[in-house]
Design a protein around this motif. Structure first.
Motif, PDB file in Angstrom:
ATOM      1  N   UNK A 272       0.838  -1.202   0.000  1.00  0.00           N
ATOM      2  CA  UNK A 272       0.000   0.000   0.000  1.00  0.00           C
ATOM      3  C   UNK A 272       0.876   1.256   0.000  1.00  0.00           C
ATOM      4  N   UNK A 273       1.966   1.226   0.770  1.00  0.00           N
ATOM      5  CA  UNK A 273       2.887   2.373   0.736  1.00  0.00           C
ATOM      6  C   UNK A 273       3.443   2.570  -0.668  1.00  0.00           C
ATOM      7  N   UNK A 274       3.782   1.463  -1.306  1.00  0.00           N
ATOM      8  CA  UNK A 274       4.340   1.562  -2.652  1.00  0.00           C
ATOM      9  C   UNK A 274       3.305   2.098  -3.634  1.00  0.00           C
ATOM     10  N   UNK A 275       2.041   1.713  -3.435  1.00  0.00           N
ATOM     11  CA  UNK A 275       0.970   2.268  -4.281  1.00  0.00           C
ATOM     12  C   UNK A 275       0.860   3.771  -4.096  1.00  0.00           C
ATOM     13  N   UNK A 276       0.999   4.199  -2.852  1.00  0.00           N
ATOM     14  CA  UNK A 276       0.906   5.629  -2.557  1.00  0.00           C
ATOM     15  C   UNK A 276       2.055   6.396  -3.214  1.00  0.00           C
ATOM     16  N   UNK A 277       3.145   5.710  -3.457  1.00  0.00           N
ATOM     17  CA  UNK A 277       4.246   6.331  -4.183  1.00  0.00           C
ATOM     18  C   UNK A 277       4.032   6.234  -5.691  1.00  0.00           C
ATOM     19  N   UNK A 278       3.663   5.054  -6.126  1.00  0.00           N
ATOM     20  CA  UNK A 278       3.671   4.730  -7.553  1.00  0.00           C
ATOM     21  C   UNK A 278       2.437   5.259  -8.274  1.00  0.00           C
ATOM     22  N   UNK A 279       1.285   5.141  -7.664  1.00  0.00           N
ATOM     23  CA  UNK A 279       0.015   5.619  -8.246  1.00  0.00           C
ATOM     24  C   UNK A 279      -0.792   6.339  -7.170  1.00  0.00           C
TER      25      UNK A 279
END
Lengths: 394, 455
Positions: A272-279
Motif C-alpha cells: 500500500x505504501x508503494x501504491x501511494x508512491x507509484x500511483x
C-alpha cells in the motif's frame, strides 16, 4: 518554450490515463519550471519536500484574495490551521482518541465482506462503483455519523466541490466556482443540522463529539464545524476510492506482483505504501509564497502560484531507486502520497487501513480476474486522479 | 583485495543501540565473516528513551523496552562480559574473564553511564538512584509507584526534567535542584530555558535554581538533602541526574585517543590513536565517540543522541566493509527529542554552537514555537516546541548554511522574529549535569560573551 505548457498538458484530460511521461519531462526541465501564465511547477522530490515544510508557503486562498469566507483547515496556515486541525483531531486520533481508527478494523473488514458478497466468478463488476467507492463512503459515514442513505445527496455536493478545487489553467471557472460555493454552503448546513440533532444526545460518532465538547475553549464555531465536517466527509472518501482503484489496476497490470502478494499477505502494508508512491490518489497541490523566495536558484515572487506535482516527486530518480518500477518490498519508501509537513494527510491512518483491508480481501478474487478495459476511463480531475470506472471480469 | 573486507572477524564492543544497529548494518552491507558483540550488561540490546518516560509513568515495564531487530545479525553475543582492554598490535580485545578476543576490525560502541553521586557513601543510601540502565529505571519506577512523600531530582537537564515531569504526572511532590539559572539551559540556552522553568513551576515542581546539593542525608535510607543556599529538602527518593560519563577507562592503556570526552575519530568513524594518527581497523560509533563536523566548524562533537547512535553505527558499519574510496562520512545533522510536561521538544543542529537566537514561529506565550539559533550570521540549530513538523525546514537551513536570522514570511511568524537576542549558552562548568552535546574543541561560551554597554 514547450515546458511552459506542461501544466496545461498535465491537466489535459487526454493525458489522464498516463501523466507520468509528462512528469518525467517536467523533472528533466529542471526543479522549478515556469509556466506561460507566470506560475511555477515543481516536480522534483527534494524541492517539493522542502516547499511542503516551508512555513512561508501558504495554502490559504485568501492570501490571493480569492475568497472571503474562512476555509477548512486544509486551506489554512498556522496558527489558525493548527488550532482547527487539533480540534478536528480530538475525536479521531492521538492523543485524545488513540484507538479510534484502529478499532474500526473489524467494521471495515465486515463492510468489505458485505460488498464482496455479490461478487461471483465469471461476472463483470466495476471496481469503482461496486467496491472502491462504497467502502470508504460507508466508513466515513459511520465515523462522522452521517446516514449512509443520504449518499446521493452529498455525492452531488461532493462532485461540485471537488470540481471547483481542481487545477484548471486557462479554463473559464466562474460557473464551477459558483457551483462549488453553493454546494459548500448546502453541505455545511446539512452537516451542521445533523450535528445539532446530537447536541445533548451524543452517539459514538465525530459529529456528536464536536457538538458535545465540554470545554468551551475546544469547541468549534458553527462556521468552523460546517467547514470541518464538509472537509472530513469529502476527503474521507474522494481519495481512498482512487487509492483502491489504482491499486487494483496496478496489480492486474502486474500479475507477478499480484502473485507475490497472494503468496505473502504480510507484504500488504508495504504494498500500500508503494501504491501511494507509484500511483497516488493526490497528484497535485498548490502553494502561494508569502514572501519572495528562492527555490533551487529560481527567485519566485510573493503571491505567485507554485504547483507541486507530488506524483512526479514520487518518481524522482534522485530520491527513489528505479522509481518507475512498482516494488511492494521497497525499503526506505518515504513517498509524498500523503503530502508532508503540517498538512500531512489527516486521514492517512484510516486510508491505510481501508486500502489494506480492501486489497487484502480482493486478492483471492484477482488471481483469475482480467481488466475489461485498459486504460479504463478516468475521472475528469487532474489533482485527484483515478479511474471513473474500472470494469473487471472475475 | 576489497572483497576480503566482507569476510574475516569483526568484534563490536558495546551491545546497546549503536552496537546492535552496526551489527545489523554489517550484514546488510554483505559482511559474511564472524561477528561477535560484547556487552557488559546481561541483557540483549534495549531502548533507553522510554526509561525516563513511559517506564516511570508505569505505562511500560523496564524489561519491555528491548530493541526490535531489523534482521538477525547472526552474531555471537557475549553478554554480561566486560571488555578490559585492547591490544592494537596483536589485534585482540581483552575480556574480564581473561580470554583474548581476536579481531580483524573492531567497533567500539561502549556508550556512557550515569555520572554517579560524588560521595560514594551517600550514593549507597537506599532511595538514591541514577537513571541509565533498565535496572535503574525498574527500581525507580517501583519506588515511584509506592508513592513517596517527595522526590528530589538533582540536575535539570533533559533526564532530570523528564523525571520531574513523570513524577508530577503521577501526582508526586518533586523538587528539582539545578546549579544553572534554569532547567535545560545547558542544552537550549537562556530563552527556552525560561519556558522550561515556567513549565516546571506551572506543573507544580518545586524548582530551585542557582543551587547545588551539598550533602545527602539518611541512616540507611535517604531522608533529605542540604543545598548550597543553606536550605534543606526533606524527601525519601533522590534521583541523581548529573549527566553521563563516557565509558573509556578500559581503553586507558590501548594507545587510542580516548579521554573523558570520548574517543576521537575521523568523519568516517575511524578511531585516532593517541598521536592523532588514524587507525585502519578500529572504528567508533555512538555516545562514546567524538568526531569532526563540517557544519560546526569541524569542531569535534560528542553527542548523546539516539539518532546519532543509529546513523553513526550505519556509517561505521559501511566503512568497515568497504575500501577507502567507497567509504562515507558521518555528516548527519544532530537531532534529538524530549517529551516533558506535555510538551514535545525537538532539536536539530547544535543549539550550543550559537551566539544569537530568534523565535521564528509561534511564541513562548503560546508554548508552541520554533526557535532558530545562529552563529556568526549563519543558522546552526533550531528547536521546536510542539511544532515538530517544521523541523525539516530548519534542518534544510542548517544544511545549506543559510544566513541568520532566517528568512521572514512564515504565516505564524512572531513579532519577536525581527529581534535576534543573545543565545545565552552558559559555560558547561556552571551546570549541575553534563551536556548532552559537547563541542570538544573549544568552549562555546568564550565566543558568546556579549558586552552590554551601560549608561
Amino acid at each position: 518554450m514547450d515546458s511552459e505548457t506542461l501544466l496545461a498538458r498535465i491537466t489535459d484530460y487526454a493525458n489522464r490515463p498516463n501523466p507520468y511521461p509528462l512528469y518525467a519531462e517536467l523533472r528533466e526541465s529542471g526543479p522549478v519550471v515556469r509556466q506561460a501564465d507566470g506560475g511555477y511547477l515543481v516536480g522534483t522530490y527534494h524541492e517539493i519536500a522542502a516547499l511542503l515544510h516551508d512555513p512561508r508557503m501558504s495554502v490559504d486562498p485568501r492570501t490571493r484574495g480569492e475568497v472571503t469566507h474562512k476555509p477548512p483547515f486544509l486551506r489554512l496556515d498556522d496558527p489558525e490551521h493548527h488550532r482547527l486541525r487539533t480540534l478536528a483531531m480530538r475525536p479521531f486520533g492521538p492523543p485524545h482518541s488513540p484507538g479510534r481508527v484502529d478499532a474500526m478494523r473489524g467494521e471495515i473488514d465486515q463492510i468489505t465482506k458485505e460488498l464482496m458478497d455479490s461478487f461471483e466468478a465469471g461476472r463483470q463488476i466495476d471496481i469503482v462503483d461496486d467496491f472502491a467507492y462504497p467502502l470508504p463512503v460507508t466508513v466515513i459515514c459511520r465515523l462522522l455519523g452521517v446516514p449512509r442513505e443520504d449518499e446521493p445527496l452529498f455525492r452531488a455536493w461532493s462532485d461540485a466541490l471537488v470540481a471547483a478545487a481542481d487545477v484548471r489553467p486557462e479554463a473559464e471557472t466562474t460557473e464551477t466556482d459558483k457551483a462549488g460555493d453553493q454546494a459548500r454552503i448546502e453541505m455545511g448546513g446539512y452537516l451542521v443540522n445533523l450535528a445539532e440533532q446530537r447536541r445533548g444526545n451524543p452517539s459514538d460518532d465525530m459529529l456528536s463529539a464536536f457538538v458535545n465538547e465540554p470545554d468551551p475553549a475546544l469547541r468549534l464555531t458553527q462556521e468552523e464545524l460546517a467547514e470541518t465536517a464538509v472537509l472530513l466527509l469529502i476527503a474521507g472518501h474522494e481519495t481512498t476510492v482512487n487509492l483502491i482503484a489504482n491499486g487494483v489496476l496496478t496489480l492486474l497490470r502486474q500479475p507477478e506482483h499480484l502473485d507475490q502478494l497472494r503468496r505473502d499477505h504480510d507484504l500488504l502494508p508495504r504494498a500500500v505504501e508503494e501504491l501511494l508512491r507509484y500511483e497516488p490518489p493526490v497528484h497535485i497541490r498548490e502553494r502561494i509564497p508569502l514572501a519572495d523566495i528562492d527555490v533551487a536558484g529560481t527567485p519566485i515572487a510573493q503571491g505567485t502560484s507554485v504547483v507541486l506535482v507530488l506524483a512526479s516527486g514520487n518518481r524522482d530518480a534522485m530520491r527513489f531507486h528505479e522509481p518507475d518500477r512498482f516494488d511492494p518490498t521497497r525499503p526506505d519508501n518515504e513517498h509524498l502520497g500523503f503530502g508532508s509537513g503540517i498538512h500531512l494527510c489527516y486521514g492517512a491512518p484510516l486510508a491505510r487501513i481501508e486500502a489494506q483491508a480492501a486489497l487484502g480481501a480482493l486478492l483471492p478474487h484477482l488471481g483469475t480476474a482480467r481488466l475489461v478495459q485498459d486504460p479504463p476511463p478516468y475521472r475528469q480531475n487532474a489533482m485527484l486522479r483515478g479511474p471513473r470506472h474500472l470494469p473487471i471480469q472475475l | 583485495m576489497p572483497g576480503d573486507l566482507k569476510e574475516g572477524r569483526i568484534v563490536i564492543v558495546g551491545a546497546s543501540l549503536a552496537g546492535l544497529r552496526a551489527a545489523e548494518a554489517l550484514r546488510e552491507e554483505g559482511f559474511t565473516g564472524s561477528l561477535t558483540v560484547v556487552g557488559d550488561e546481561p541483557h540483549p540490546p534495549y531502548d533507553r528513551p522510554p526509561l525516563s518516560k513511559q517506564v516511570l509513568l508505569g505505562q511500560a515495564t523496564a524489561d519491555s523496552t528491548g530493541l526490535p531487530m531489523r534482521r538477525d545479525p547472526d552474531a555471537d553475543w557475549r553478554l554480561g562480559v566486560r571488555a578490559t582492554g585492547v591490544d592494537l598490535l596483536a589485534k585482540q580485545v581483552l575480556l574480564e574473564d581473561g580470554e583474548p578476543l581476536p579481531y580483524d576490525r573492531l567497533l567500539i560502541a561502549t556508550g556512557t553511564r550515569a555520572r554517579p553521586w560524588p560521595n560514594p557513601e551517600e550514593a549507597l543510601l537506599d532511595g538514591v538512584f541514577t537513571l541509565r540502565t533498565r535496572e535503574d529505571a525498574g527500581g525507580l519506577a517501583q519506588r515511584l509507584a509506592a508513592g513517596p512523600e517527595r522526590v528530589l531530582v538533582i540536575g535539570g537537564g533533559f533526564t532530570g526534567s523528564e523525571i520531574a515531569s513523570a513524577c508530577r504526572e503521577r501526582g508526586l511532590e518533586v523538587t528539582v535542584a539545578e546549579r544553572g539559572p534554569a532547567p535545560l539551559v545547558g542544552a537550549l540556552g537562556g530563552t527556552l530555558s525560561k519556558l522550561a522553568a515556567v513549565m516546571h513551576r506551572n506543573h507544580g515542581v518545586d524548582l530551585r535554581t542557582g543551587v547545588t546539593v551539598t550533602a545527602l542525608h539518611g541512616n540507611g535510607g535517604f531522608t533529605g538533602a542540604e543545598l548550597s543556599d543553606g536550605s534543606r529538602v526533606d524527601a525519601d527518593v533522590c534521583v541523581v541526574a548529573l549527566g553521563a560519563v563516557r565509558n573509556v577507562e578500559w581503553l586507558a592503556e590501548s594507545g587510542l585517543a580516548a579521554g573523558p570526552r570520548g574517543i576521537a575519530c575521523d568523519a568516517g568513524c575511524r578511531a585516532f590513536n593517541m598521536y592523532g594518527i588514524v587507525t585502519d581497523d578500529v572504528f567508533v560509533a555512538g555516545d562514546v565517540s567524538r568526531f569532526p563536523h563540517p557544519l560546526f566548524g569541524y569542531q569535534m562533537l560528542s553527542l548523546e543522541h539516539w539518532g546519532n547512535a543509529v546513523e553513526q553505527a550505519e556509517v561505521a558499519a559501511h566503512n568497515m566493509v568497504n575500501p577507502g574510496p567507497l567509504q562515507r562520512p558521518h555528516l548527519a545533522v544532530p537531532t534529538f527529542w524530549s517529551t516533558q510536561f506535555g510538551l514535545n521538544i525537538k532539536s536539530v543542529g547544535v543549539p550550543t554552537y550559537s551566539d544569537h537566537v530568534v523565535i521564528a514561529q509561534g511564541s513562548l506565550e503560546a508554548r508552541r514555537l520554533a526557535m532558530v539559533y545562529g552563529y556568526q550570521g549563519r543558522v546552526t540549530a533550531a528547536v521546536t516546541v510542539d511544532m515538530a513538523k517544521s523541523l525539516d525546514y530548519y534542518r534544510h537551513l542548517i544544511e545549506t548554511a543559510a544566513p541568520f536570522p532566517p528568512p521572514t514570511g512564515a504565516a505564524d511568524r512572531a513579532i519577536a522574529a525581527d529581534v535576534p537576542i543573545p543565545s545565552d549558552v552558559p559555560d558547561p562548568k556552571g551546570l549541575s549535569h553534563g551536556p548532552t552535546v559537547a563541542l570538544t574543541g573549544y568552549l562555546p561560551d568564550r565566543r558568546l560573551t556579549v558586552v552590554q554597554p551601560t549608561g
